[in-house]
Design a protein around this motif. Structure first.
Motif, PDB file in Angstrom:
ATOM      1  N   UNK A   1       0.822  -1.532   0.228  1.00  0.00           N
ATOM      2  CA  UNK A   1       0.109   0.177  -0.114  1.00  0.00           C
ATOM      3  C   UNK A   1       0.878   1.561  -0.115  1.00  0.00           C
ATOM      4  N   UNK A   2       1.750   1.102  -0.234  1.00  0.00           N
ATOM      5  CA  UNK A   2       2.847   2.566   0.147  1.00  0.00           C
ATOM      6  C   UNK A   2       3.861   2.002  -0.055  1.00  0.00           C
ATOM      7  N   UNK A   3       5.104   2.943   0.321  1.00  0.00           N
ATOM      8  CA  UNK A   3       6.852   2.861   0.862  1.00  0.00           C
ATOM      9  C   UNK A   3       6.404   2.079   1.912  1.00  0.00           C
ATOM     10  N   UNK A   4       7.167  -0.180   1.948  1.00  0.00           N
ATOM     11  CA  UNK A   4       7.739  -0.185   2.401  1.00  0.00           C
ATOM     12  C   UNK A   4       9.290   0.041   3.287  1.00  0.00           C
ATOM     13  N   UNK A   5       9.599   0.464   4.067  1.00  0.00           N
ATOM     14  CA  UNK A   5      10.899   0.608   4.904  1.00  0.00           C
ATOM     15  C   UNK A   5      12.009  -0.280   5.034  1.00  0.00           C
ATOM     16  N   UNK A   6      12.696   0.113   5.225  1.00  0.00           N
ATOM     17  CA  UNK A   6      14.545  -0.661   5.350  1.00  0.00           C
ATOM     18  C   UNK A   6      14.616   0.160   6.482  1.00  0.00           C
ATOM     19  N   UNK A   7      14.965  -0.548   7.859  1.00  0.00           N
ATOM     20  CA  UNK A   7      15.167  -0.056   8.621  1.00  0.00           C
ATOM     21  C   UNK A   7      16.021  -0.656   9.839  1.00  0.00           C
ATOM     22  N   UNK A   8      17.228   0.565  10.134  1.00  0.00           N
ATOM     23  CA  UNK A   8      19.004   0.368  10.396  1.00  0.00           C
ATOM     24  C   UNK A   8      18.612   1.014  11.325  1.00  0.00           C
TER      25      UNK A   8
ATOM     26  N   UNK B   1      16.243  20.226   1.368  1.00  0.00           N
ATOM     27  CA  UNK B   1      15.427  19.069   0.524  1.00  0.00           C
ATOM     28  C   UNK B   1      15.758  17.890   0.864  1.00  0.00           C
ATOM     29  N   UNK B   2      16.728  17.891   0.812  1.00  0.00           N
ATOM     30  CA  UNK B   2      17.270  16.203   0.335  1.00  0.00           C
ATOM     31  C   UNK B   2      19.069  16.248   1.745  1.00  0.00           C
TER      32      UNK B   2
ATOM     33  N   UNK C   1      14.096  14.316   2.194  1.00  0.00           N
ATOM     34  CA  UNK C   1      14.274  14.651   3.194  1.00  0.00           C
ATOM     35  C   UNK C   1      12.429  14.112   3.809  1.00  0.00           C
ATOM     36  N   UNK C   2      11.536  14.668   3.280  1.00  0.00           N
ATOM     37  CA  UNK C   2       9.604  14.060   3.065  1.00  0.00           C
ATOM     38  C   UNK C   2       9.673  12.601   2.503  1.00  0.00           C
ATOM     39  N   UNK C   3      10.700  11.975   2.413  1.00  0.00           N
ATOM     40  CA  UNK C   3      10.914   9.993   3.096  1.00  0.00           C
ATOM     41  C   UNK C   3      11.566   9.098   3.635  1.00  0.00           C
ATOM     42  N   UNK C   4      12.310  10.242   3.809  1.00  0.00           N
ATOM     43  CA  UNK C   4      13.074   9.538   4.990  1.00  0.00           C
ATOM     44  C   UNK C   4      12.342   9.413   7.104  1.00  0.00           C
ATOM     45  N   UNK C   5      13.027   8.877   7.014  1.00  0.00           N
ATOM     46  CA  UNK C   5      12.362   8.503   9.167  1.00  0.00           C
ATOM     47  C   UNK C   5      14.037   8.430   9.690  1.00  0.00           C
TER      48      UNK C   5
END
Length: 134
Positions: free
Chosen positions: A66-73, A109-110, A128-132
């Motif tokens: 349903x949208x972005x799946x994240x790679x978490x570290x 912005x990045x 930056x709008x898509x990173x967590x």
């Protein structure tokens, strides 16, 4: 199916959904969309099993993408689609094996993301709008 019977079915379905959704107007909107989709598919009447199926479909989340799946570290995350678009296959595999991920440089912005791996560093720019967590 006449408009009158369409609305009756939608209200009947909405009454079942209102407990899960919390708002009757939202439940009615979902019910109307579902009933209309069934009408467009050629159904003339809604059987009891079809009604139960519709309630189940509208109240349970789908397991689809349903949208972005994240790679978490740690607490930091990047969408997999972004990594897939910006890294080639070997860099992607290396990034998945990273032991550290940080922002080396930032603009308004990045951010320049660095993946530290046993094979060397891999870098990519990310909005930056898509990173967590950076």
């Amino acid at each position: 199916m006449s408009k009158k019977s369409l609305m009756k079915q939608a209200h009947k379905l909405a009454k079942e959904l209102v407990e899960k959704v919390g708002n009757y107007m939202i439940a009615l909107k979902l019910a109307l969309k579902k009933i209309w989709a069934m009408v467009k598919a050629g159904r003339k009447r809604m059987s009891d099993s079809a009604f139960k199926n519709a309630v189940y479909e509208l109240t349970h989340q789908k397991k689809e993408y349903n949208g972005p799946e994240f790679f978490w570290l740690g607490s930091k995350g990047l969408p997999l689609w972004l990594m897939d678009n910006n890294l080639d296959q070997s860099e992607m595999q290396g990034a998945m094996l990273a032991y550290n991920m940080y922002a080396k440089r930032e603009t308004e912005k990045a951010a320049l993301i660095v993946f530290e791996t046993d094979f060397g560093n891999i870098t990519m720019w990310a909005p930056k709008s898509v990173i967590k967590g950076f």
